[in-house]
Structure formats: structure tokens, C-alpha cells
Scaffold this motif. Structure first.
Motif, PDB file in Angstrom:
ATOM      1  N   VAL A 133       1.463  92.510 111.288  1.00 24.26           N
ATOM      2  CA  VAL A 133       1.390  92.187 109.863  1.00 24.26           C
ATOM      3  C   VAL A 133       0.483  90.982 109.629  1.00 24.26           C
ATOM      4  CG1 VAL A 133       2.722  91.526 107.823  1.00 24.26           C
ATOM      5  CG2 VAL A 133       3.686  93.151 109.469  1.00 24.26           C
ATOM      6  N   VAL A 134       0.574  89.982 110.505  1.00 25.00           N
ATOM      7  CA  VAL A 134      -0.276  88.789 110.383  1.00 25.00           C
ATOM      8  C   VAL A 134      -1.747  89.180 110.439  1.00 25.00           C
ATOM      9  CG1 VAL A 134      -1.012  86.681 111.555  1.00 25.00           C
ATOM     10  CG2 VAL A 134       1.411  87.131 111.246  1.00 25.00           C
ATOM     11  N   VAL A 135      -2.116  89.987 111.416  1.00 26.84           N
ATOM     12  CA  VAL A 135      -3.514  90.382 111.580  1.00 26.84           C
ATOM     13  C   VAL A 135      -4.008  91.154 110.345  1.00 26.84           C
ATOM     14  CG1 VAL A 135      -5.098  91.824 112.914  1.00 26.84           C
ATOM     15  CG2 VAL A 135      -3.412  90.404 114.095  1.00 26.84           C
ATOM     16  N   GLY A 136      -3.216  92.100 109.867  1.00 22.75           N
ATOM     17  CA  GLY A 136      -3.645  92.917 108.743  1.00 22.75           C
ATOM     18  C   GLY A 136      -3.733  92.139 107.443  1.00 22.75           C
ATOM     19  N   THR A 137      -2.749  91.310 107.148  1.00 19.99           N
ATOM     20  CA  THR A 137      -2.732  90.585 105.873  1.00 19.99           C
ATOM     21  C   THR A 137      -3.697  89.403 105.869  1.00 19.99           C
ATOM     22  OG1 THR A 137      -0.822  89.290 106.632  1.00 19.99           O
ATOM     23  CG2 THR A 137      -0.380  91.268 105.336  1.00 19.99           C
ATOM     24  N   PHE A 138      -3.974  88.836 107.038  1.00 26.30           N
ATOM     25  CA  PHE A 138      -4.901  87.698 107.103  1.00 26.30           C
ATOM     26  C   PHE A 138      -6.261  88.075 106.526  1.00 26.30           C
ATOM     27  CE2 PHE A 138      -8.471  85.731 109.301  1.00 26.30           C
ATOM     28  CZ  PHE A 138      -8.240  84.391 109.060  1.00 26.30           C
ATOM     29  N   PHE A 139      -6.805  89.197 106.970  1.00 26.99           N
ATOM     30  CA  PHE A 139      -8.151  89.576 106.541  1.00 26.99           C
ATOM     31  C   PHE A 139      -8.205  89.845 105.042  1.00 26.99           C
ATOM     32  CE2 PHE A 139      -8.357  90.851 111.097  1.00 26.99           C
ATOM     33  CZ  PHE A 139      -9.410  90.027 111.465  1.00 26.99           C
ATOM     34  N   VAL A 140      -7.192  90.525 104.513  1.00 25.87           N
ATOM     35  CA  VAL A 140      -7.167  90.819 103.075  1.00 25.87           C
ATOM     36  C   VAL A 140      -7.137  89.524 102.263  1.00 25.87           C
ATOM     37  CG1 VAL A 140      -5.843  91.889 101.218  1.00 25.87           C
ATOM     38  CG2 VAL A 140      -6.065  93.055 103.419  1.00 25.87           C
ATOM     39  N   MET A 141      -6.251  88.597 102.634  1.00 30.52           N
ATOM     40  CA  MET A 141      -6.132  87.357 101.892  1.00 30.52           C
ATOM     41  C   MET A 141      -7.372  86.484 102.055  1.00 30.52           C
ATOM     42  SD  MET A 141      -4.466  85.618  99.790  1.00 30.52           S
ATOM     43  CE  MET A 141      -2.942  86.539  99.747  1.00 30.52           C
ATOM     44  N   PHE A 142      -7.938  86.461 103.248  1.00 26.06           N
ATOM     45  CA  PHE A 142      -9.142  85.664 103.496  1.00 26.06           C
ATOM     46  C   PHE A 142     -10.286  86.122 102.601  1.00 26.06           C
ATOM     47  CE2 PHE A 142     -13.193  85.116 105.659  1.00 26.06           C
ATOM     48  CZ  PHE A 142     -13.176  83.774 106.008  1.00 26.06           C
ATOM     49  N   CYS A 190      -1.397  92.821 100.020  1.00 21.16           N
ATOM     50  CA  CYS A 190      -0.720  92.451 101.271  1.00 21.16           C
ATOM     51  C   CYS A 190       0.767  92.803 101.229  1.00 21.16           C
ATOM     52  CB  CYS A 190      -0.882  90.960 101.526  1.00 21.16           C
ATOM     53  SG  CYS A 190      -2.556  90.446 101.942  1.00 21.16           S
ATOM     54  N   ALA A 191       1.382  92.731 100.056  1.00 17.48           N
ATOM     55  CA  ALA A 191       2.807  93.025  99.933  1.00 17.48           C
ATOM     56  C   ALA A 191       3.110  94.451 100.380  1.00 17.48           C
ATOM     57  CB  ALA A 191       3.267  92.810  98.494  1.00 17.48           C
ATOM     58  N   ALA A 192       2.285  95.394  99.937  1.00 19.92           N
ATOM     59  CA  ALA A 192       2.478  96.788 100.361  1.00 19.92           C
ATOM     60  C   ALA A 192       2.028  96.984 101.802  1.00 19.92           C
ATOM     61  CB  ALA A 192       1.710  97.720  99.438  1.00 19.92           C
ATOM     62  N   LEU A 193       0.928  96.327 102.174  1.00 16.60           N
ATOM     63  CA  LEU A 193       0.387  96.481 103.520  1.00 16.60           C
ATOM     64  C   LEU A 193       1.344  95.950 104.583  1.00 16.60           C
ATOM     65  CD1 LEU A 193      -2.149  97.401 105.076  1.00 16.60           C
ATOM     66  CD2 LEU A 193      -3.028  95.072 104.813  1.00 16.60           C
ATOM     67  N   SER A 194       2.102  94.914 104.243  1.00 19.66           N
ATOM     68  CA  SER A 194       3.004  94.308 105.230  1.00 19.66           C
ATOM     69  C   SER A 194       4.060  95.299 105.703  1.00 19.66           C
ATOM     70  CB  SER A 194       3.675  93.065 104.631  1.00 19.66           C
ATOM     71  OG  SER A 194       4.471  93.399 103.508  1.00 19.66           O
ATOM     72  N   PHE A 195       4.617  96.090 104.793  1.00 17.91           N
ATOM     73  CA  PHE A 195       5.622  97.078 105.196  1.00 17.91           C
ATOM     74  C   PHE A 195       4.985  98.228 105.969  1.00 17.91           C
ATOM     75  CE2 PHE A 195       8.107  94.948 101.912  1.00 17.91           C
ATOM     76  CZ  PHE A 195       9.333  94.853 102.542  1.00 17.91           C
ATOM     77  N   ILE A 196       3.758  98.612 105.580  1.00 16.21           N
ATOM     78  CA  ILE A 196       3.074  99.684 106.304  1.00 16.21           C
ATOM     79  C   ILE A 196       2.842  99.280 107.754  1.00 16.21           C
ATOM     80  CG2 ILE A 196       0.924 100.999 106.463  1.00 16.21           C
ATOM     81  CD1 ILE A 196       0.731 100.804 103.413  1.00 16.21           C
ATOM     82  N   LEU A 197       2.319  98.069 107.949  1.00 15.13           N
ATOM     83  CA  LEU A 197       2.016  97.602 109.299  1.00 15.13           C
ATOM     84  C   LEU A 197       3.287  97.373 110.114  1.00 15.13           C
ATOM     85  CD1 LEU A 197      -0.860  95.102 108.458  1.00 15.13           C
ATOM     86  CD2 LEU A 197      -1.060  97.369 109.477  1.00 15.13           C
ATOM     87  N   VAL A 235      10.919 101.562  97.934  1.00  8.71           N
ATOM     88  CA  VAL A 235      11.590 100.628  97.023  1.00  8.71           C
ATOM     89  C   VAL A 235      11.320  99.187  97.437  1.00  8.71           C
ATOM     90  CG1 VAL A 235      13.847  99.818  96.221  1.00  8.71           C
ATOM     91  CG2 VAL A 235      13.375 102.275  96.340  1.00  8.71           C
ATOM     92  N   LEU A 236      11.404  98.897  98.727  1.00  8.87           N
ATOM     93  CA  LEU A 236      11.153  97.536  99.211  1.00  8.87           C
ATOM     94  C   LEU A 236       9.735  97.088  98.888  1.00  8.87           C
ATOM     95  CD1 LEU A 236      12.864  97.627 102.729  1.00  8.87           C
ATOM     96  CD2 LEU A 236      13.650  96.377 100.720  1.00  8.87           C
ATOM     97  N   ALA A 237       8.754  97.934  99.186  1.00 11.37           N
ATOM     98  CA  ALA A 237       7.354  97.579  98.923  1.00 11.37           C
ATOM     99  C   ALA A 237       7.105  97.413  97.426  1.00 11.37           C
ATOM    100  CB  ALA A 237       6.431  98.641  99.501  1.00 11.37           C
ATOM    101  N   SER A 238       7.713  98.264  96.613  1.00 12.50           N
ATOM    102  CA  SER A 238       7.531  98.175  95.159  1.00 12.50           C
ATOM    103  C   SER A 238       8.151  96.901  94.597  1.00 12.50           C
ATOM    104  CB  SER A 238       8.147  99.404  94.482  1.00 12.50           C
ATOM    105  OG  SER A 238       7.524 100.593  94.907  1.00 12.50           O
ATOM    106  N   LEU A 239       9.337  96.544  95.079  1.00  4.24           N
ATOM    107  CA  LEU A 239       9.990  95.324  94.598  1.00  4.24           C
ATOM    108  C   LEU A 239       9.192  94.082  94.983  1.00  4.24           C
ATOM    109  CD1 LEU A 239      13.762  96.096  95.320  1.00  4.24           C
ATOM    110  CD2 LEU A 239      12.624  96.030  93.092  1.00  4.24           C
TER     111      LEU A 239
END
Length: 259
Positions: A133-142, A190-197, A235-239
Motif C-alpha cells: 500500500v505504501v508503494v502504490g499510494t506514495f506515487f499517486v500522492m507524490f 489513494c483511499a480506494a487504491l489502499s484497499f485494492i493493494l 463499503v469500506l473503500a466507499s466510506l
């Protein structure tokens, strides 16, 4: 509060509710009258019963918490590092020219391709899921943060320099403020991506989690259990995405305030 605002508020609640009800009705009709085989496509009622039985059995919370810890922990670390790095690279032109193209190239690399290596490095469990999750969300946020830093209004930058503002003070007061709209848009992704990863990590190697449960259910060809896990993940990703959007509108109030 006038009548227009009341109607607008009610519509914001009513329209998504109607959309969900239409989705459930379409799902029920498709499962009951078209597929008509619970082993292939269970109805929403069957999925709901399976989910309720799963909760009552006591096996639901361990899997739920394992996924939530992995997704949120990795999101906080990855998004935080991406934001700080994006601010620095967005302000320092030399770093921007040297690092930004490389980050774009790395971001295009499929995370699934490096997932086995991450699992080898961090082992089976929470650490490897968080690392994914760190690797995937880092690039999006950067990337979103750098884009936001570069979108600061030139007239405000000129005004800050005219009043004798120092470089990093101008960057923090003007550029970071201007980047917040981009930052929250990236955070919503990233919120949705975090659960996917996190689920990808649980699919590959984990002892608990919704992805682990989903994989076990697929081995047993238990469609109701598989759909129950997918519904919970949705539901988790949507919330989480909704919470980020609400925070977005609260923090970037000057853009979303009502006139």
C-alpha cells in the motif's frame, strides 16, 4: 437555511440512495430470473444472510481488522511520504528535473509485478501488505502534490516576493495551500487504491484479511461468501473515500464554500 439549500441537501442523500436501490434491484432480477443459479450469482438476500452468519460466527472481525489495519496503515505512511516528498521536489527545481521523470517511470510499473519481491522482503503478514500500500499510494500522492505545487497562482507568488517573503515561507504559505485541492484529489484515489493493494497482498500471502477470506471462498467455489467479502470491501473503500471528500470540502473551504 433557505428552501433551495434544504432541497439540495435532501437530493444529495436521496440520489445516491436511489442509485443503490436500483443496483440492488437489477442484481436481484439478474440473479433470480437470468442466471438462476446461486452457485454462480447469488441474490443480494443470500449474500446478506451469508454476511450476517459470518458476523455471528465470530470470524468476521479478525479478517476485517486485518484488512483495515493494512490499508489504513499503509495509506498514512505512503500518502504522508508522498506529500512531503512532493512538496520538496515541487519547490526545488533541480530535484524536480532529476527525480520527477524517474518517479513517473516507476509509477507506470505494475505494482503486482513487484508484489512477490515485497512479500519476500517483508514476510507474510501485516508488514508486507502495508508495504504494498505504501508503494502504490506514495506515487499517486507524490505526483498530485508536485502538480499542485506547480499550479500556484503566479500573482500570489509575486506578491509574496514583493513583501519580502522568504522562499520556503512563500512555498508553505502559498504553494502548499494552492496544492491542497490536488492533494485531496490524490488522497481520494489513494483511499480506494489502499484497499485494492491490501487485498492483492492478502491474495498472495496472508494469514488473515478479507482478501485471504475471499481467496479461501474461491477455492471452495462459495459464491455467497465471495460476494459478501466484495461487498464489505466496497463499503469500506466507499466510506473512506467519502470521509476524504468531506475533509476536502472542509479544508479547501475557499473553493467549495457557498456564495
Amino acid at each position: 437555511m433557505d428552501n433551495g439549500e434544504i432541497i439540495s441537501g435532501r437530493l444529495r442523500v436521496a440520489l445516491p440512495t436511489i442509485g443503490i436501490l436500483l443496483l440492488l434491484a437489477g442484481w436481484q432480477s439478474l440473479a433470480q430470473f437470468v442466471v438462476a443459479d446461486p452457485s454462480l450469482l447469488p441474490t443480494p438476500v443470500q449474500v446478506g444472510r451469508n454476511l450476517w452468519a459470518w458476523i455471528l460466527s465470530g470470524g468476521f472481525m479478525p479478517h476485517l481488522l486485518a484488512t483495515v489495519y493494512g490499508a489504513l496503515g499503509g495509506l498514512c505512511i505512503g500518502a504522508g511520504l508522498g506529500f512531503v516528498s512532493g512538496v520538496i521536489v515541487g519547490e526545488v527545481r533541480l530535484l524536480n528535473r532529476a527525480l520527477y521523470p524517474m518517479v513517473l517511470a516507476l509509477q507506470a510499473m505494475p505494482i503486482v509485478a513487484v508484489a512477490p519481491m515485497i512479500i519476500v522482503w517483508f514476510g507474510i503478514g501485516l508488514a508486507s501488505k502495508m508495504a504494498l500500500v505504501v508503494v502504490g499510494t506514495f506515487f499517486v500522492m507524490f505526483i498530485h502534490t508536485v502538480a499542485g505545487m506547480q499550479a500556484a497562482p503566479i500573482e500570489l507568488l509575486d506578491m509574496g516576493q514583493a513583501f519580502g517573503g522568504r522562499r520556503w515561507r512563500i512555498a508553505l504559505a502559498i504553494k502548499v495551500r494552492a496544492s491542497l485541492d490536488y492533494v485531496f484529489s490524490g488522497l481520494e484515489v489513494c483511499a480506494a487504491l489502499s484497499f485494492i493493494l491490501c487485498v492483492v497482498g492478502e491474495f498472495l500471502a496472508a494469514r488473515a484479511g478479507l482478501g485471504y477470506y475471499l481467496r479461501a471462498a474461491s477455492y471452495d467455489i462459495n459464491a455467497s461468501s465471495m460476494f459478501a467479502a466484495v461487498v464489505v470491501l466496497s463499503v469500506l473503500a466507499s466510506l473512506l473515500a467519502l470521509a476524504v471528500r468531506v475533509a476536502h470540502h472542509r479544508v479547501v473551504f475557499w473553493k467549495y464554500r457557498k456564495h
